[in-house]
Design an enzyme around this catalytic site. Sequence first.
Site, short mmCIF file in Angstrom:
data_model
loop_
_atom_site.label_atom_id
_atom_site.label_comp_id
_atom_site.label_asym_id
_atom_site.label_seq_id
_atom_site.Cartn_x
_atom_site.Cartn_y
_atom_site.Cartn_z
N GLN A 185 -14.31 -20.85 5.87
CA GLN A 185 -15.01 -20.18 6.98
C GLN A 185 -16.53 -20.22 6.82
OE1 GLN A 185 -13.94 -18.99 9.84
NE2 GLN A 185 -11.76 -19.26 9.41
N SER A 205 -12.95 -27.40 5.35
CA SER A 205 -12.09 -28.00 6.36
C SER A 205 -12.91 -28.30 7.61
CB SER A 205 -10.96 -27.03 6.70
OG SER A 205 -10.11 -27.60 7.65
N CYS A 330 0.24 -13.44 13.30
CA CYS A 330 1.25 -13.04 14.28
C CYS A 330 2.03 -14.25 14.77
CB CYS A 330 0.61 -12.32 15.46
SG CYS A 330 -0.72 -13.26 16.20
C1 LIG Z 1 -8.43 -22.15 8.25
C2 LIG Z 1 -8.48 -21.69 6.86
C3 LIG Z 1 -7.76 -22.36 5.85
C4 LIG Z 1 -6.81 -23.49 6.15
O1 LIG Z 1 -7.48 -24.66 6.53
P1 LIG Z 1 -6.67 -25.84 7.24
O2 LIG Z 1 -7.64 -26.95 7.34
O3 LIG Z 1 -6.25 -25.32 8.56
O4 LIG Z 1 -5.52 -26.17 6.34
C5 LIG Z 1 -7.90 -21.91 4.56
N1 LIG Z 1 -8.71 -20.89 4.25
C6 LIG Z 1 -9.42 -20.24 5.18
C7 LIG Z 1 -10.32 -19.12 4.77
C8 LIG Z 1 -9.33 -20.61 6.51
O5 LIG Z 1 -10.02 -19.95 7.44
#
Ligand SMILES: *Cc1c(COP(=O)(O)O)cnc(C)c1O
Length: 401
Positions: A185, A205, A330
């Site tokens: 994030q 990500s 959810c």
């Molecule tokens: C979205 C998220 C993930 C997972 O990432 P993906 O690319 O969807 O597998 C892991 N940790 C946090 C804090 C996230 O917000």
Amino acid sequence: MKTNANKTIYVDNAATTAMSDAAINAAVPYLKEVYANPSSLHTAGQVAKEALDDARARIAARLNAEPKEIYFTSGGSESDNQAIRSAAANGAKRGKKHIVSTAFEHHAVLHTLKKLEREGFEVTYLDVHENGIVTAEQVRAAIRPDTALVTVMFANNEIGTVQPVAEIGAACRTAGVVFHTDAVQAVGHVPIDVKAMNIDMLSLSAHKFHGAKGVGALYVRRGVPLNAFIEGGAQERGRRAGTENIAGIASMAAALDDACEHMEENAKKERALCDKLIRELSRVPHSKLNGDKHNRLPNIVNMCFEGIEGEGLLLLLDDKGICASSGSACTSGSLDPSHVLLALGLPHEVAHGSLRISLSEYNTESEIDAIIEAVPQVVEYLRNMSPVWEALEKGERKHLI
Ligand SMILES: *Cc1c(COP(=O)(O)O)cnc(C)c1O
């Protein structure tokens, strides 16, 4: 495909973001023209390899890492799983089978840790303070001689609180313990310097900063052992076999460049909109902002409204074209309230009535105004139908917030 894109107010950017034009444009040449395999020796293959090298160098630079410290993955979940499993396995080789984490990590971390516990590791889950922060002092106190790994998220995906990562990194470095942070994030949203912050492993990500879904990276500091995740080839320095997702990777680099170049102005805009949301929605009686007021991402607001169910709130907001989240999982069909809100010490009844609004720089003030108008109406509507609310109003139950 069912869309009402022109009417939708999309405020679920912590779940995923729209791809930016920069990211889409950067992907197209690798989908159309430069399709050769970067492992091929011919010129076309080498052109593809150069694109891969270029993306790796640019992503590394944005974190103040070295290109050789970046491993491309399929996203945040894979990066989290592999970082933790590798650090655990390498610790175990030296008789270290203890891990320190927190109660409010993403499930990609928590479920990996649960599995390791079944395999004989011991995990200390640090309590989170009411304001959604864990301190370096807590981490320091939890580290033992047999601690193999500390994994603490950079910023929480439900409430947006930012952890004192530099202090935690310093504590881990002093103790000689590997420090991993799930920064999914945070990357592209707040400044990150893996060297200055003493981070050994970091997950990111692309789809959380306007890149494509299904592509991410794991940073691993040189010298920290890393086991192979996928066998079968020499890609990613022998750690992750398989032909690389060049279009996704090139567009991730473009998305990150774009996010970092505009970080301050985006944050300023988002913060102003979030501040307005917090100010106006806090007027709803018996509501509460979750997480620290100051140590937070610029783009995530999480609030609880007593006497209602978050799911009901979401569905009625959806009817008005507003895409938000309850912050909890959810979608998995679970009726349990969010583990994050429970970790902050909120009572179950209160945690059930949560709403997460997560912005991007694409959101406008008029969208925020529409949310400020809609949420109090929907909360009131739901409260009028709620037996819990009736009991609260009659004084048969005590208000908790
Ligand atoms: C979205 C998220 C993930 C997972 O990432 P993906 O690319 O969807 O597998 C892991 N940790 C946090 C804090 C996230 O917000």
